[in-house]
Design a protein around this motif. Structure first.
Motif, PDB file in Angstrom:
ATOM      1  N   SER A 105      18.470  53.898  30.394  1.00  0.00           N
ATOM      2  CA  SER A 105      17.333  53.183  30.962  1.00  0.00           C
ATOM      3  C   SER A 105      17.479  51.681  30.710  1.00  0.00           C
ATOM      4  CB  SER A 105      16.022  53.691  30.340  1.00  0.00           C
ATOM      5  OG  SER A 105      16.014  53.435  28.948  1.00  0.00           O
ATOM      6  N   GLU A 106      16.608  50.910  31.345  1.00  0.00           N
ATOM      7  CA  GLU A 106      16.670  49.462  31.193  1.00  0.00           C
ATOM      8  C   GLU A 106      16.382  49.039  29.755  1.00  0.00           C
ATOM      9  OE1 GLU A 106      14.125  47.553  33.944  1.00  0.00           O
ATOM     10  OE2 GLU A 106      15.205  48.252  35.723  1.00  0.00           O
ATOM     11  N   SER A 107      15.410  49.719  29.118  1.00  0.00           N
ATOM     12  CA  SER A 107      15.089  49.368  27.737  1.00  0.00           C
ATOM     13  C   SER A 107      16.242  49.673  26.793  1.00  0.00           C
ATOM     14  CB  SER A 107      13.824  50.120  27.300  1.00  0.00           C
ATOM     15  OG  SER A 107      14.026  51.521  27.408  1.00  0.00           O
ATOM     16  N   TYR A 137      18.884  47.102  27.367  1.00  0.00           N
ATOM     17  CA  TYR A 137      18.429  45.833  26.784  1.00  0.00           C
ATOM     18  C   TYR A 137      18.694  45.798  25.279  1.00  0.00           C
ATOM     19  CZ  TYR A 137      15.409  41.702  26.466  1.00  0.00           C
ATOM     20  OH  TYR A 137      14.921  40.438  26.268  1.00  0.00           O
TER      21      TYR A 137
END
Length: 355
Positions: free
Chosen positions: A57-59, A62
């Motif tokens: 996922s993006e999180s 990140y």
């Protein structure tokens, strides 16, 4: 064992060549063609040993890139800077007291009027003197009022009460009471309809009520103020004061009013309602002007609307970003009716407008 791939040489005819230059190569040239034995191909199952591979996922990405740790480090450094700054400022000596400085202490709900009483400006004094008259139940009359001086008296027949006030110094906004005859021979004005409560006075008192109860209407505010201050206030005065207070409490909100209620008042005084309805419903300003100009030509209409209905009631004046083109408050009325008839269910309610 048969090899999964066998090499086969096929002749190339000059007639099969799409490029004219290939013709020069001659019929002797051969082209390699790969023939694949599909049955001999084996599937490598090493991905099954590693398990299912999910897309991050993006999180998660990140965090893996180290950006989350960088944000946390910047936040910690910023908080530490603020803490050190606060500690430094706490050590600095601070003295708010200025020698011979005048301090204005005015109880707005119960102001004191005597010679030498000070008010920070003329606006504050006008509100205070009206509150004083309401508290003492007499009708205030204005002899003269300007940005520099103020003279008032009691309207109760031959009552001797009067008061004078002026600016304390030239160029200073401070107002000082210079004369007061604090004696009444008149009867009480309590519960009598007087001109002492003004729209400005109502607006100053409506602010706390609107802050706690933004949906308070003019009638409810009228009853509340009359009960608290033992006076009679006209509905028009309360309406104007409430409108002014709403502008102060919600300065950035678009102010609209119900066109249906406007027309209920309009038909009591003027003709030309057939021009008002298409004007209110028009989306384009040119169409609005075409219809409203006919109603505006009727004697007294323009002045009446400017004075009593200054809010937006026509579609072409609405802010399109709000995405609501209702010219009546039917949505609010329906929600109110549902509450009153008993089958309103709070769990099924929705917030129609975000404040």
């Amino acid at each position: 064992m048969v090899s999964p791939v066998e090499r086969v040489d096929l002749p190339v005819r000059s007639s099969d060549l799409s490029d004219p230059q290939d013709f020069l190569l001659g019929d002797e040239q051969r082209m390699e063609v790969l023939e694949i034995d599909w049955g001999a191909i084996q599937i490598d199952d090493r991905w099954e040993e590693e398990g299912e591979q999910e897309t991050a996922s993006e999180s998660v990405m990140y965090d893996r890139l180290g950006l989350l740790a960088e944000d946390e480090r910047e936040t910690t450094e910023r908080q530490e800077t603020v803490r050190q700054s606060d500690e430094f400022n706490d050590e600095l000596p601070c003295t708010d007291c200025i020698p011979q400085e005048r301090v204005f202490e005015c109880n707005r709900s119960n102001p004191v009027m005597k010679i030498g009483s000070l008010y920070k400006d003329m606006k504050e004094f006008r509100l205070a003197i009206r509150q004083y008259a309401i508290n003492n139940e007499f009708e205030l009359g204005i002899e003269s009022s300007s940005p520099f001086r103020y003279r008032a008296y009691c309207k109760g027949g031959d009552c001797p009460w009067r008061i004078n006030a002026r600016l304390q110094n030239v160029g200073s906004p401070t107002v000082v009471v210079t004369v007061i005859v604090d004696k009444h021979t008149c009867t009480s004005s309590g519960r009598r309809k007087t001109t002492t409560p003004t729209s400005s006075w109502v607006a100053s008192l409506a602010m706390p009520f609107l802050t706690k109860k933004p949906h308070m209407g003019a009638k409810e505010l009228q009853n509340t103020l009359q009960e608290q201050h033992n006076c009679t206030i006209s509905y028009d005065t309360v309406w104007k004061g409430l409108t002014s207070a709403v502008n102060d409490v919600f300065p950035n909100a678009e102010k609209r009013e119900c066109f249906r209620h406007l027309m209920q008042n309009y038909v009591k005084h003027f003709t030309g309602s057939e021009h008002m309805y298409p004007a209110a419903r028009a989306y384009r300003n040119t169409i609005f002007e075409h219809h409203f100009s006919k109603a505006r030509d009727i004697l007294g209409v323009k002045q009446w609307i400017d004075e009593w209905h200054p809010l937006l009631w026509y579609r072409c004046g609405f802010n399109t970003a709000i995405k609501c083109d209702y010219i009546t408050n039917n949505i609010a009325e329906k929600e109110k009716d549902r509450r009153q008839i008993g089958w309103y269910n709070p769990s099924h309610s929705h917030q129609f407008v975000e404040g």
